[in-house]
Design a protein around this motif. Structure first.
Motif, PDB file in Angstrom:
ATOM      1  N   MET A 232       0.824  -1.208   0.000  1.00 44.12           N
ATOM      2  CA  MET A 232       0.000   0.000   0.000  1.00 44.12           C
ATOM      3  C   MET A 232       0.863   1.265   0.000  1.00 44.12           C
ATOM      4  O   MET A 232       0.514   2.274  -0.622  1.00 44.12           O
ATOM      5  N   ASN A 233       1.997   1.198   0.673  1.00 43.67           N
ATOM      6  CA  ASN A 233       2.880   2.372   0.734  1.00 43.67           C
ATOM      7  C   ASN A 233       3.527   2.696  -0.604  1.00 43.67           C
ATOM      8  O   ASN A 233       3.966   3.834  -0.820  1.00 43.67           O
ATOM      9  N   THR A 234       3.598   1.710  -1.505  1.00 43.60           N
ATOM     10  CA  THR A 234       4.197   1.989  -2.809  1.00 43.60           C
ATOM     11  C   THR A 234       3.409   3.037  -3.584  1.00 43.60           C
ATOM     12  O   THR A 234       3.949   3.667  -4.502  1.00 43.60           O
ATOM     13  N   THR A 235       2.146   3.242  -3.222  1.00 45.29           N
ATOM     14  CA  THR A 235       1.341   4.250  -3.916  1.00 45.29           C
ATOM     15  C   THR A 235       1.907   5.653  -3.708  1.00 45.29           C
ATOM     16  O   THR A 235       1.637   6.552  -4.513  1.00 45.29           O
ATOM     17  N   LEU A 236       2.691   5.843  -2.639  1.00 47.83           N
ATOM     18  CA  LEU A 236       3.278   7.155  -2.369  1.00 47.83           C
ATOM     19  C   LEU A 236       4.440   7.469  -3.305  1.00 47.83           C
ATOM     20  O   LEU A 236       4.869   8.618  -3.400  1.00 47.83           O
ATOM     21  N   ALA A 237       4.948   6.449  -3.998  1.00 50.00           N
ATOM     22  CA  ALA A 237       6.076   6.669  -4.907  1.00 50.00           C
ATOM     23  C   ALA A 237       5.704   7.601  -6.054  1.00 50.00           C
ATOM     24  O   ALA A 237       6.578   8.217  -6.674  1.00 50.00           O
ATOM     25  N   GLY A 238       4.412   7.714  -6.329  1.00 43.19           N
ATOM     26  CA  GLY A 238       3.970   8.631  -7.374  1.00 43.19           C
ATOM     27  C   GLY A 238       4.324  10.076  -7.073  1.00 43.19           C
ATOM     28  O   GLY A 238       4.427  10.903  -7.993  1.00 43.19           O
ATOM     29  N   ALA A 239       4.541  10.374  -5.795  1.00 42.59           N
ATOM     30  CA  ALA A 239       4.888  11.745  -5.403  1.00 42.59           C
ATOM     31  C   ALA A 239       6.258  12.153  -5.910  1.00 42.59           C
ATOM     32  O   ALA A 239       6.570  13.346  -5.981  1.00 42.59           O
ATOM     33  N   ILE A 240       7.101  11.170  -6.271  1.00 35.99           N
ATOM     34  CA  ILE A 240       8.428  11.495  -6.794  1.00 35.99           C
ATOM     35  C   ILE A 240       8.566  10.989  -8.235  1.00 35.99           C
ATOM     36  O   ILE A 240       9.640  10.593  -8.670  1.00 35.99           O
ATOM     37  N   SER A 241       7.440  10.992  -8.944  1.00 34.62           N
ATOM     38  CA  SER A 241       7.415  10.717 -10.394  1.00 34.62           C
ATOM     39  C   SER A 241       7.558   9.247 -10.774  1.00 34.62           C
ATOM     40  O   SER A 241       7.855   8.951 -11.937  1.00 34.62           O
ATOM     41  N   VAL A 242       7.373   8.332  -9.845  1.00 34.22           N
ATOM     42  CA  VAL A 242       7.343   6.907 -10.198  1.00 34.22           C
ATOM     43  C   VAL A 242       5.938   6.581 -10.694  1.00 34.22           C
ATOM     44  O   VAL A 242       4.953   6.805  -9.992  1.00 34.22           O
ATOM     45  N   VAL A 243       5.843   6.057 -11.902  1.00 36.68           N
ATOM     46  CA  VAL A 243       4.533   5.782 -12.500  1.00 36.68           C
ATOM     47  C   VAL A 243       4.126   4.346 -12.157  1.00 36.68           C
ATOM     48  O   VAL A 243       4.401   3.401 -12.900  1.00 36.68           O
ATOM     49  N   ASP A 244       3.477   4.190 -11.020  1.00 44.23           N
ATOM     50  CA  ASP A 244       3.028   2.877 -10.574  1.00 44.23           C
ATOM     51  C   ASP A 244       1.572   2.673 -10.966  1.00 44.23           C
ATOM     52  O   ASP A 244       1.019   3.429 -11.772  1.00 44.23           O
ATOM     53  N   LEU A 245       0.945   1.659 -10.380  1.00 45.43           N
ATOM     54  CA  LEU A 245      -0.446   1.340 -10.726  1.00 45.43           C
ATOM     55  C   LEU A 245      -1.381   2.500 -10.421  1.00 45.43           C
ATOM     56  O   LEU A 245      -2.238   2.858 -11.241  1.00 45.43           O
ATOM     57  N   THR A 246      -1.226   3.102  -9.251  1.00 43.63           N
ATOM     58  CA  THR A 246      -2.094   4.219  -8.875  1.00 43.63           C
ATOM     59  C   THR A 246      -1.896   5.410  -9.799  1.00 43.63           C
ATOM     60  O   THR A 246      -2.855   6.066 -10.208  1.00 43.63           O
ATOM     61  N   ASP A 247      -0.654   5.692 -10.134  1.00 47.80           N
ATOM     62  CA  ASP A 247      -0.373   6.836 -10.996  1.00 47.80           C
ATOM     63  C   ASP A 247      -0.909   6.609 -12.407  1.00 47.80           C
ATOM     64  O   ASP A 247      -1.423   7.538 -13.044  1.00 47.80           O
ATOM     65  N   GLU A 248      -0.802   5.372 -12.890  1.00 48.00           N
ATOM     66  CA  GLU A 248      -1.375   5.068 -14.200  1.00 48.00           C
ATOM     67  C   GLU A 248      -2.893   5.237 -14.174  1.00 48.00           C
ATOM     68  O   GLU A 248      -3.494   5.711 -15.147  1.00 48.00           O
ATOM     69  N   ALA A 249      -3.507   4.846 -13.064  1.00 51.35           N
ATOM     70  CA  ALA A 249      -4.959   5.009 -12.929  1.00 51.35           C
ATOM     71  C   ALA A 249      -5.341   6.489 -12.987  1.00 51.35           C
ATOM     72  O   ALA A 249      -6.348   6.860 -13.610  1.00 51.35           O
ATOM     73  N   LYS A 250      -4.529   7.331 -12.361  1.00 51.84           N
ATOM     74  CA  LYS A 250      -4.787   8.773 -12.412  1.00 51.84           C
ATOM     75  C   LYS A 250      -4.706   9.293 -13.839  1.00 51.84           C
ATOM     76  O   LYS A 250      -5.516  10.122 -14.266  1.00 51.84           O
ATOM     77  N   ARG A 251      -3.715   8.805 -14.574  1.00 55.47           N
ATOM     78  CA  ARG A 251      -3.555   9.241 -15.961  1.00 55.47           C
ATOM     79  C   ARG A 251      -4.725   8.789 -16.832  1.00 55.47           C
ATOM     80  O   ARG A 251      -5.208   9.539 -17.684  1.00 55.47           O
ATOM     81  N   VAL A 252      -5.175   7.558 -16.628  1.00 54.22           N
ATOM     82  CA  VAL A 252      -6.326   7.062 -17.376  1.00 54.22           C
ATOM     83  C   VAL A 252      -7.564   7.882 -17.041  1.00 54.22           C
ATOM     84  O   VAL A 252      -8.369   8.224 -17.921  1.00 54.22           O
ATOM     85  N   ASN A 253      -7.704   8.243 -15.786  1.00 58.23           N
ATOM     86  CA  ASN A 253      -8.873   9.024 -15.376  1.00 58.23           C
ATOM     87  C   ASN A 253      -8.867  10.419 -16.002  1.00 58.23           C
ATOM     88  O   ASN A 253      -9.939  10.981 -16.294  1.00 58.23           O
ATOM     89  N   LEU A 254      -7.690  10.981 -16.209  1.00 55.61           N
ATOM     90  CA  LEU A 254      -7.608  12.292 -16.868  1.00 55.61           C
ATOM     91  C   LEU A 254      -8.153  12.223 -18.297  1.00 55.61           C
ATOM     92  O   LEU A 254      -8.704  13.203 -18.811  1.00 55.61           O
ATOM     93  N   VAL A 255      -8.007  11.052 -18.923  1.00 57.21           N
ATOM     94  CA  VAL A 255      -8.486  10.876 -20.289  1.00 57.21           C
ATOM     95  C   VAL A 255      -9.969  10.501 -20.311  1.00 57.21           C
ATOM     96  O   VAL A 255     -10.756  11.052 -21.085  1.00 57.21           O
ATOM     97  N   GLU A 256     -10.361   9.560 -19.461  1.00 50.40           N
ATOM     98  CA  GLU A 256     -11.713   8.997 -19.506  1.00 50.40           C
ATOM     99  C   GLU A 256     -12.705   9.685 -18.578  1.00 50.40           C
ATOM    100  O   GLU A 256     -13.918   9.601 -18.795  1.00 50.40           O
ATOM    101  N   ALA A 257     -12.195  10.300 -17.509  1.00 50.04           N
ATOM    102  CA  ALA A 257     -13.065  10.974 -16.526  1.00 50.04           C
ATOM    103  C   ALA A 257     -14.119  10.031 -15.950  1.00 50.04           C
ATOM    104  O   ALA A 257     -15.303  10.375 -15.860  1.00 50.04           O
TER     105      ALA A 257
END
Length: 214
Positions: free
Chosen positions: A154-179
């Protein structure tokens, strides 16, 4: 769920990064955690104090603070590394404090007679710890260690704060496209829950097997 299937390649890529973070960080934390545990149960007072200070320090500093500090401050003093490597190192150092505490409780659960018997056989502290105490201690903390691995996941989700594109960060990017935040993040949440369930199942089986051997 179809929105995730439409973006399956990027979601899969994020999942792979999350798994890399989890596995690599756990391995690093396990090695460091054993060393810190050895320091905390050492007969040398200075080492015990250093081990205690390590655990107390990293258990009381938020992981996000450590990640941000490492990513932005270390380059200022000439220490540069890839974001993924930085995340792995920081999460390892952070999680090692919790692993060390779990292992120490396991060591304390081992009867004092075991250590005395090892010394009577002429084993050094390092030999008795490695060959006698730790193997028995590990049997008593399999489930706590499994919980630590789940927390690490669960803590790996915080890696997005330093530009690591993990599962959570990819989900954010998909949401920006699909809303479609509900569908996207519920789906990703299910993925995390499945990973956590697998970890819990494996550690549960391992714990029962070790208990049978005892």
């Amino acid at each position: 769920m179809s929105v995730l299937l439409d973006h399956l390649p990027v979601i899969w890529q994020g999942l792979v990064v999350t798994l890399q973070l989890t596995v690599a960080s756990f391995l690093g934390a396990a090695v460091l955690g054993v060393l810190i545990t050895a320091m905390r149960v050492s007969p040398v007072g200075v080492l015990r104090a250093m081990g205690t200070a390590y655990v107390e320090t990293f258990q009381n500093i938020p992981l996000l603070v450590l990640l941000t500090l490492a990513f932005f401050a270390l380059p200022e003093i000439g220490i540069k590394a890839d974001a993924l490597v930085t995340a792995i190192v920081v999460i390892s150092v952070y999680t090692a404090a919790y692993i060390a505490e779990a292992l120490r409780s396991g060591v304390n659960a081992v009867g004092k007679g075991q250590g005395e018997a090892a010394r009577a056989l002429g084993l050094t502290f390092r030999q008795s710890l490695w060959h006698v105490i730790l193997p028995q201690a590990l049997r008593t903390v399999v489930q706590p260690l499994g919980n630590i691995v789940i927390a690490l996941l669960m803590n790996t989700t915080l890696a997005g704060a330093i530009s690591v594109v993990d599962l959570t960060d990819e989900a954010k990017r998909v949401n920006l496209v699909e809303a479609q935040p509900i569908a996207i993040f519920v789906g990703v949440g299910v993925m995390y829950a499945l990973l956590a369930s697998v970890i819990g199942y494996v550690t549960g089986r391992l714990e029962r097997r070790l208990v049978m051997v005892r």
